[in-house]
Design a protein around this motif. Structure first.
Motif, PDB file in Angstrom:
ATOM      1  N   ASN A 209      -9.023 -11.236   3.417  1.00  0.00           N
ATOM      2  CA  ASN A 209      -7.977 -10.356   3.938  1.00  0.00           C
ATOM      3  C   ASN A 209      -6.629 -10.622   3.285  1.00  0.00           C
ATOM      4  OD1 ASN A 209      -9.761  -9.063   5.584  1.00  0.00           O
ATOM      5  ND2 ASN A 209      -9.131 -10.074   7.469  1.00  0.00           N
ATOM      6  N   ALA A 210      -6.336 -11.902   3.066  1.00  0.00           N
ATOM      7  CA  ALA A 210      -5.048 -12.255   2.461  1.00  0.00           C
ATOM      8  C   ALA A 210      -4.925 -11.683   1.048  1.00  0.00           C
ATOM      9  CB  ALA A 210      -4.881 -13.775   2.430  1.00  0.00           C
ATOM     10  N   TRP A 211      -6.056 -11.613   0.329  1.00  0.00           N
ATOM     11  CA  TRP A 211      -6.033 -11.051  -1.023  1.00  0.00           C
ATOM     12  C   TRP A 211      -5.794  -9.548  -1.011  1.00  0.00           C
ATOM     13  CZ3 TRP A 211      -5.913 -14.042  -5.260  1.00  0.00           C
ATOM     14  CH2 TRP A 211      -6.324 -15.373  -5.137  1.00  0.00           C
ATOM     15  N   MET A 212      -6.187  -8.896   0.075  1.00  0.00           N
ATOM     16  CA  MET A 212      -5.987  -7.456   0.190  1.00  0.00           C
ATOM     17  C   MET A 212      -4.580  -7.091   0.643  1.00  0.00           C
ATOM     18  SD  MET A 212      -8.695  -5.834  -0.705  1.00  0.00           S
ATOM     19  CE  MET A 212      -8.344  -4.231   0.002  1.00  0.00           C
ATOM     20  N   ALA A 213      -3.852  -8.063   1.188  1.00  0.00           N
ATOM     21  CA  ALA A 213      -2.533  -7.789   1.761  1.00  0.00           C
ATOM     22  C   ALA A 213      -1.570  -7.232   0.716  1.00  0.00           C
ATOM     23  CB  ALA A 213      -1.960  -9.059   2.389  1.00  0.00           C
ATOM     24  N   PHE A 214      -1.559  -7.821  -0.456  1.00  0.00           N
ATOM     25  CA  PHE A 214      -0.579  -7.403  -1.469  1.00  0.00           C
ATOM     26  C   PHE A 214      -0.900  -6.042  -2.094  1.00  0.00           C
ATOM     27  CE2 PHE A 214       0.060 -11.983  -1.164  1.00  0.00           C
ATOM     28  CZ  PHE A 214       1.444 -12.041  -1.032  1.00  0.00           C
ATOM     29  N   PRO A 215      -2.171  -5.766  -2.455  1.00  0.00           N
ATOM     30  CA  PRO A 215      -2.468  -4.398  -2.938  1.00  0.00           C
ATOM     31  C   PRO A 215      -2.155  -3.322  -1.910  1.00  0.00           C
ATOM     32  CG  PRO A 215      -4.270  -5.874  -3.468  1.00  0.00           C
ATOM     33  CD  PRO A 215      -3.348  -6.640  -2.591  1.00  0.00           C
ATOM     34  N   LEU A 216      -2.505  -3.576  -0.633  1.00  0.00           N
ATOM     35  CA  LEU A 216      -2.207  -2.600   0.414  1.00  0.00           C
ATOM     36  C   LEU A 216      -0.705  -2.453   0.614  1.00  0.00           C
ATOM     37  CD1 LEU A 216      -4.966  -3.418   3.055  1.00  0.00           C
ATOM     38  CD2 LEU A 216      -4.712  -1.291   1.779  1.00  0.00           C
ATOM     39  N   GLY A 217       0.005  -3.584   0.575  1.00  0.00           N
ATOM     40  CA  GLY A 217       1.466  -3.527   0.687  1.00  0.00           C
ATOM     41  C   GLY A 217       2.080  -2.712  -0.439  1.00  0.00           C
ATOM     42  N   PHE A 218       1.518  -2.874  -1.650  1.00  0.00           N
ATOM     43  CA  PHE A 218       2.001  -2.109  -2.805  1.00  0.00           C
ATOM     44  C   PHE A 218       1.763  -0.614  -2.614  1.00  0.00           C
ATOM     45  CE2 PHE A 218       0.930  -0.129  -6.925  1.00  0.00           C
ATOM     46  CZ  PHE A 218       2.174  -0.235  -7.544  1.00  0.00           C
ATOM     47  N   LEU A 219       0.566  -0.251  -2.095  1.00  0.00           N
ATOM     48  CA  LEU A 219       0.236   1.158  -1.887  1.00  0.00           C
ATOM     49  C   LEU A 219       1.134   1.793  -0.830  1.00  0.00           C
ATOM     50  CD1 LEU A 219      -3.665   1.097  -2.008  1.00  0.00           C
ATOM     51  CD2 LEU A 219      -2.105   1.976  -3.744  1.00  0.00           C
ATOM     52  N   TYR A 220       1.397   1.069   0.250  1.00  0.00           N
ATOM     53  CA  TYR A 220       2.291   1.596   1.291  1.00  0.00           C
ATOM     54  C   TYR A 220       3.717   1.750   0.749  1.00  0.00           C
ATOM     55  CZ  TYR A 220      -0.930   1.542   5.239  1.00  0.00           C
ATOM     56  OH  TYR A 220      -1.952   1.830   6.111  1.00  0.00           O
ATOM     57  N   THR A 221       4.157   0.778  -0.048  1.00  0.00           N
ATOM     58  CA  THR A 221       5.499   0.866  -0.649  1.00  0.00           C
ATOM     59  C   THR A 221       5.580   2.064  -1.575  1.00  0.00           C
ATOM     60  OG1 THR A 221       5.726  -1.547  -0.546  1.00  0.00           O
ATOM     61  CG2 THR A 221       7.210  -0.367  -2.035  1.00  0.00           C
ATOM     62  N   LEU A 222       4.528   2.266  -2.367  1.00  0.00           N
ATOM     63  CA  LEU A 222       4.477   3.403  -3.293  1.00  0.00           C
ATOM     64  C   LEU A 222       4.513   4.720  -2.525  1.00  0.00           C
ATOM     65  CD1 LEU A 222       4.257   3.571  -6.392  1.00  0.00           C
ATOM     66  CD2 LEU A 222       1.795   3.898  -6.116  1.00  0.00           C
ATOM     67  N   THR A 223       3.798   4.775  -1.409  1.00  0.00           N
ATOM     68  CA  THR A 223       3.791   5.983  -0.567  1.00  0.00           C
ATOM     69  C   THR A 223       5.188   6.302  -0.057  1.00  0.00           C
ATOM     70  OG1 THR A 223       1.511   5.625   0.166  1.00  0.00           O
ATOM     71  CG2 THR A 223       2.897   6.994   1.567  1.00  0.00           C
ATOM     72  N   LEU A 224       5.872   5.296   0.475  1.00  0.00           N
ATOM     73  CA  LEU A 224       7.211   5.510   1.030  1.00  0.00           C
ATOM     74  C   LEU A 224       8.211   5.872  -0.056  1.00  0.00           C
ATOM     75  CD1 LEU A 224       7.357   2.593   3.633  1.00  0.00           C
ATOM     76  CD2 LEU A 224       6.968   5.017   4.072  1.00  0.00           C
ATOM     77  N   LEU A 225       8.163   5.165  -1.185  1.00  0.00           N
ATOM     78  CA  LEU A 225       9.112   5.437  -2.268  1.00  0.00           C
ATOM     79  C   LEU A 225       8.863   6.808  -2.885  1.00  0.00           C
ATOM     80  CD1 LEU A 225       9.296   1.986  -4.136  1.00  0.00           C
ATOM     81  CD2 LEU A 225      11.025   3.024  -2.653  1.00  0.00           C
ATOM     82  N   GLY A 226       7.585   7.138  -3.132  1.00  0.00           N
ATOM     83  CA  GLY A 226       7.255   8.416  -3.762  1.00  0.00           C
ATOM     84  C   GLY A 226       7.632   9.604  -2.905  1.00  0.00           C
TER      85      GLY A 226
END
Length: 317
Positions: A27-44
Motif C-alpha cells: 500500500n505504501a508503494w501505491m501512495a505516491f503514484p495515487l497522490g501524483f494522479l490526484y494532484t494531476l487531476t486537480l491541477l489539470g
C-alpha cells in the motif's frame, strides 16, 4: 475493528476497505503514484477552469460545458480522495458505515452527472455544426445553466434511493469491501438477506441513465455525421469533425472503463481481486486525469492560454 464475520452488530458500524488485495504491505508503494494522479487531476482541471474564467474569448457554450465537466471531475475525485488517503497514506482502512454510504452516494451521483454532461456536450457539438450562426443565441448562458441544473437534479433523484436500499440490509458476513472506496454493488454482496431489490434498482439506474445517455450520444453523432457529409468543402468537413474529437475522447474515456468494470463485476468473479481493484480505480481515475490533458492538447485556444499562463509565471520567477 476485527474482521470477524460473526460480529453482525459491528458490521453495521463500519466496513474495512482494501488497498492492494493480498498485498497490504504494498500500500505504501501505491501512495505516491495515487497522490501524483490526484494532484494531476486537480491541477489539470483547475487550470482549465482558471483559463476559461480569465480568457473572455473562451466564454462560449463549448467551454462553459467543459467547465462543468472539469468541476464534475474534481468532485468525483474528491469523493474518493478521503478513503484513498486513509488507506494508502495513513494505513487506516476502516470506514464508518454512514460515511461509506455517503461516499457511495457521491461517487454514483457524480458518475451520473458526468454522463449527463457528456450528453449535453454532444448536443452542444450538434448545434454548433448544424447552426453555426445561431449557435450562441441557442445555447445562451441561461440555457446552459438550466441544463447543468437539470443534469444535477436527475443524478440526485436516481441515486437518492441507493443509500436507503443499502441501509435496510442486515450485514452479518465479512465487513471487508473489495475496493478502496464504497460502491453499491460491492457493499450489497456482503448482505445476509435478499438483494434482489438492490440489484433491480441498480440495473434500472444504469439502463435509464448511462445506457440511455450512451444511445443519445450515439444518435447525436449520427446526426452530426449526416450534417457534416452535407458540407460541400472537404476542409470545412474536416474542421467540423475536428471540433468533436476532444468530446469523442472524453466519451470513450468514461464509457470504456465503465463497460469494463460492469463486465468484470458480472462475469469475472473467477478473476484475481487485483484485476477488480485495478479496473475500479481506472474507471474513476482515468477520465478525471486524462480529460483535461485531452482538451488541452486538442483545443488550440486552451493549449495556447495554458502555455502563456505558465510562461508568465516562469518570467516572474
Amino acid at each position: 475493528m476485527t474482521m470477524n464475520s460473526n460480529a453482525s452488530q459491528a458490521n453495521h458500524h463500519s466496513f474495512i476497505l482494501i488497498g492492494t488485495p493480498g498485498m497490504p504491505d504494498k500500500n505504501a508503494w501505491m501512495a505516491f503514484p495515487l497522490g501524483f494522479l490526484y494532484t494531476l487531476t486537480l491541477l489539470g482541471n483547475g487550470a482549465i477552469l482558471v483559463v476559461i474564467k480569465v480568457d473572455e474569448s473562451l466564454h462560449e457554450p463549448m467551454y462553459y460545458f467543459l467547465s462543468i465537466l472539469a468541476l464534475t471531475d474534481v468532485s468525483l475525485s474528491m469523493s474518493t480522495l478521503p478513503s484513498m488517503l486513509s488507506i494508502f497514506w495513513f494505513n487506516a482502512p476502516e470506514i464508518p458505515f454512514d460515511v461509506c454510504i455517503t461516499q457511495m452516494f457521491f461517487i454514483h451521483g457524480f458518475g451520473v452527472v458526468e454522463s449527463g454532461v457528456l450528453v449535453s456536450m454532444a448536443f452542444d457539438r450538434f448545434v454548433a455544426i448544424r447552426d453555426p450562426l445561431g449557435y450562441a443565441s441557442v445555447l445562451t448562458l441561461g440555457i446552459i445553466g438550466k441544463i447543468g441544473i437539470a443534469v444535477l437534479i436527475r443524478a440526485v433523484c436516481v441515486v437518492f434511493p441507493v443509500p436507503f436500499l443499502i441501509k435496510r440490509l442486515p450485514f452479518c458476513r465479512s465487513n471487508v469491501l473489495s475496493h478502496s472506496y464504497c460502491l453499491h454493488q460491492d457493499a450489497m454482496r456482503l448482505a445476509c438477506a435478499s438483494t434482489r431489490i438492490n440489484s433491480l434498482c441498480g440495473l434500472i439506474i444504469v439502463i435509464f441513465t448511462l445506457g440511455l445517455d450512451a444511445l443519445i450520444i450515439l444518435f447525436s453523432y449520427v446526426l452530426i455525421l449526416k450534417t457534416v457529409l452535407g458540407i460541400a468543402s472537404r476542409d470545412e468537413r474536416l474542421k467540423a469533425l475536428n471540433t468533436c474529437l476532444s468530446h469523442i475522447c472524453a466519451v470513450l474515456l468514461f464509457y470504456i472503463p465503465f463497460i469494463g468494470v460492469t463486465m468484470i463485476h458480472r462475469f469475472g468473479k473467477h478473476l484475481s481481486p487485483v484485476v477488480h481493484t485495478l479496473m475500479a480505480n481506472i474507471y474513476l481515475l482515468l477520465p478525471t486525469v486524462l480529460n483535461p490533458i485531452v482538451y488541452s492538447v486538442k483545443t488550440k485556444q486552451i493549449r495556447r492560454r495554458i502555455i502563456n499562463m505558465f510562461q508568465r509565471k516562469m518570467n516572474r520567477t
